[in-house]
Design a protein around this motif. Sequence first.
Motif, short mmCIF file in Angstrom:
data_model
loop_
_atom_site.label_atom_id
_atom_site.label_comp_id
_atom_site.label_asym_id
_atom_site.label_seq_id
_atom_site.Cartn_x
_atom_site.Cartn_y
_atom_site.Cartn_z
N THR A 1 49.75 40.54 39.40
CA THR A 1 48.70 39.99 40.25
C THR A 1 48.88 40.54 41.66
N ARG A 2 47.93 40.22 42.56
CA ARG A 2 48.05 40.71 43.94
C ARG A 2 49.32 40.19 44.60
N GLN B 1 52.08 39.83 43.21
CA GLN B 1 53.27 40.44 42.61
C GLN B 1 53.26 41.96 42.76
N ASP C 1 53.77 42.17 31.66
CA ASP C 1 53.50 41.35 32.85
C ASP C 1 54.82 41.14 33.58
N LEU D 1 46.34 45.89 38.03
CA LEU D 1 46.20 44.55 38.61
C LEU D 1 45.50 43.63 37.62
N LEU D 2 46.02 42.43 37.54
CA LEU D 2 45.38 41.42 36.71
C LEU D 2 44.27 40.74 37.51
N PRO D 3 43.18 40.33 36.90
CA PRO D 3 42.88 40.45 35.46
C PRO D 3 42.48 41.88 35.07
N ASP E 1 48.95 35.23 29.42
CA ASP E 1 47.55 34.83 29.60
C ASP E 1 46.77 35.01 28.29
#
Length: 628
Positions: A98-99, A101, A69, A118-120, A29
């Motif tokens: 991410t949620r 993952q 990531d 957690l991203l972002p 990203d």
Amino acid sequence: MTASVEGVWSPSRAPVHEISLKVLAVIADEATHTLFSRVVTSDELMLASDLAEGIALAETAAPDVAFIDVGLGDGAGLAMVHHLKALAPEATVFALATRAQLEAGAHAVALGGAGLFLLPLGGDEVLNAVGSVRVRFVERALRVQLEQESARSARAAGWIARVAELADARDRNAAAQQVAEVFVEATGAAAAAVYLTVGERSTELTRSALTGPLDRAPAYGSEADILDFARREQLIVVPLALRRLSAGHLLLQKEPGRSSAFPSVRRPDSSVSTSRRAPLLDGLVKLLATQATTALALLGERERSTGGAAMKDPASSAYSFAYYVDVAGREIDKAKRHGRRFTIATIVIEPDATAAPERPDDLSYWRATPPPPANGLNAGQVAEHLLRAVRDTDILARVDENEFHLLMPETAGLEAHACHRRMLSRVAGSEKRAGYLPKGLLVGLATFPHDGQGLAQLLRIARRRAEATKSSILHRVPQDRRSIGEIFSLLVREAPSAEGPSAISAPRALDLSVTDTVLLATSVIRNALRGGAVLILVAHHDGLSLGAQVKALLASPRDDVVVHALDLRSAPGCDDIEALCVLAEHGAYALVGRNQGGFVKGIHAADPLLADFLAERLGRAAGLRVFG
């Protein structure tokens, strides 16, 4: 990292910001890349957009902190968490997911990850993660630092206890040796020398102890001389003083490549030392110096109350150096008051020197053979030989293991030269070997007032002259060479080119007309006569020769001048030899060459050993015993 003011670490003072970390971020990203670039400014940031690039960066420079990531490469980022721990075991790895993952992120933590974000991402999350790793580094460094300080304090207690026991030492010299050893051990210095005052109010210092490679340290001198030597050699000076009480000085030699003789504070995670010294160690040096001063003062007072320092050296029949300095000081005062002379000799034994070969068949064989073993001169035996050679009124003192000093009262230069000759004959073991200096035995003379007005200056000159005999050409003469002709050929062949103007006693080639050679000889003799008594030996031939000119120059007899004009024509190979030996109060000179068609070719040197040797051999060739 640096130490606190007290030299002890405390967590509140730990300079966290001084540790720079390597931060690796592997994420595709672009917005997150920008976030890392803005947030991570004081550390080294490595950004990668795919797993291959991230692995390459990790292999190039192992990261301290890594953000990975786990969703990269269709879930291959999860495997990189495990792989990165294998590449950099000390690295702290944080998983990014991410949620959708979260399950993969949980697996990443199970594989060794330190946490999951957690991203972002937010900037505070990145800073907190990097800050927690930095704190762990600081805590680890603090633990190492405290362990080092604890070990140093334990050693310091031992050093303090050893210095406290100095008052029970046998004498000041023994105590000084212990002081040198303690300071070398405590500071990590390469070498140390301890100079103690000669008397209660004297500014003269004598070297009482030496450890390590400080061979050029003077044995005696004024305080200004010792400090000047320390400045020239870039030594650290530790005064052994307490208020108005002064015991002397301690000189410390730095280790090569270190800016200070004292160990500097080092970062536990770095091999580069900082510019600040450890305050605890600086304070320890002052404490040890103060304690040593007190102990040495007590020993000095004990020696004065019991009649002074020990007169005799315990390891030989020679006197102690402290007694020698005391007698020499009185002798200087007496000589100045009554216009008298005395001579000092420095005798140095070189344990590693090799002896000259005894019976070579020819010069090429002599050069091809391996060097003989080191000399077998024993300091105790040398002392006994010297005592048998000197007069009862002379004072022989032992300075250290391999150095002696001889004080000859009421002795001028020529008399001292005769004593020098007797000493060499004794050590050589035979009168037939007179003129030879055993390899490894260096002797230098200095006469008051010609060579100096003070003991320190006389000792320096005597030591310098002793060192000069180390390179004497006489060491190259095999001891089975008997005739003047053989010796002349060998001297001319072996004479090296002079190294420079400072090599005063080095032999120099001579290639002059007979007239110029005569002018040189008469100039030497005139200078010798200015100093007083002179002994001259010269080869005499018919016609224009050195002998005829010397006899003409000294037509008016003088009581203090002895001239031997020797006819060498009966000696084999000597019909064209021109030779001159001058032994004077302030030096010696030798010239030997062959008169070939009106030109004299040979060598000449201001070498007292060569002058002695040639004088003895010239006299032997003419059937004259030159030295009684």
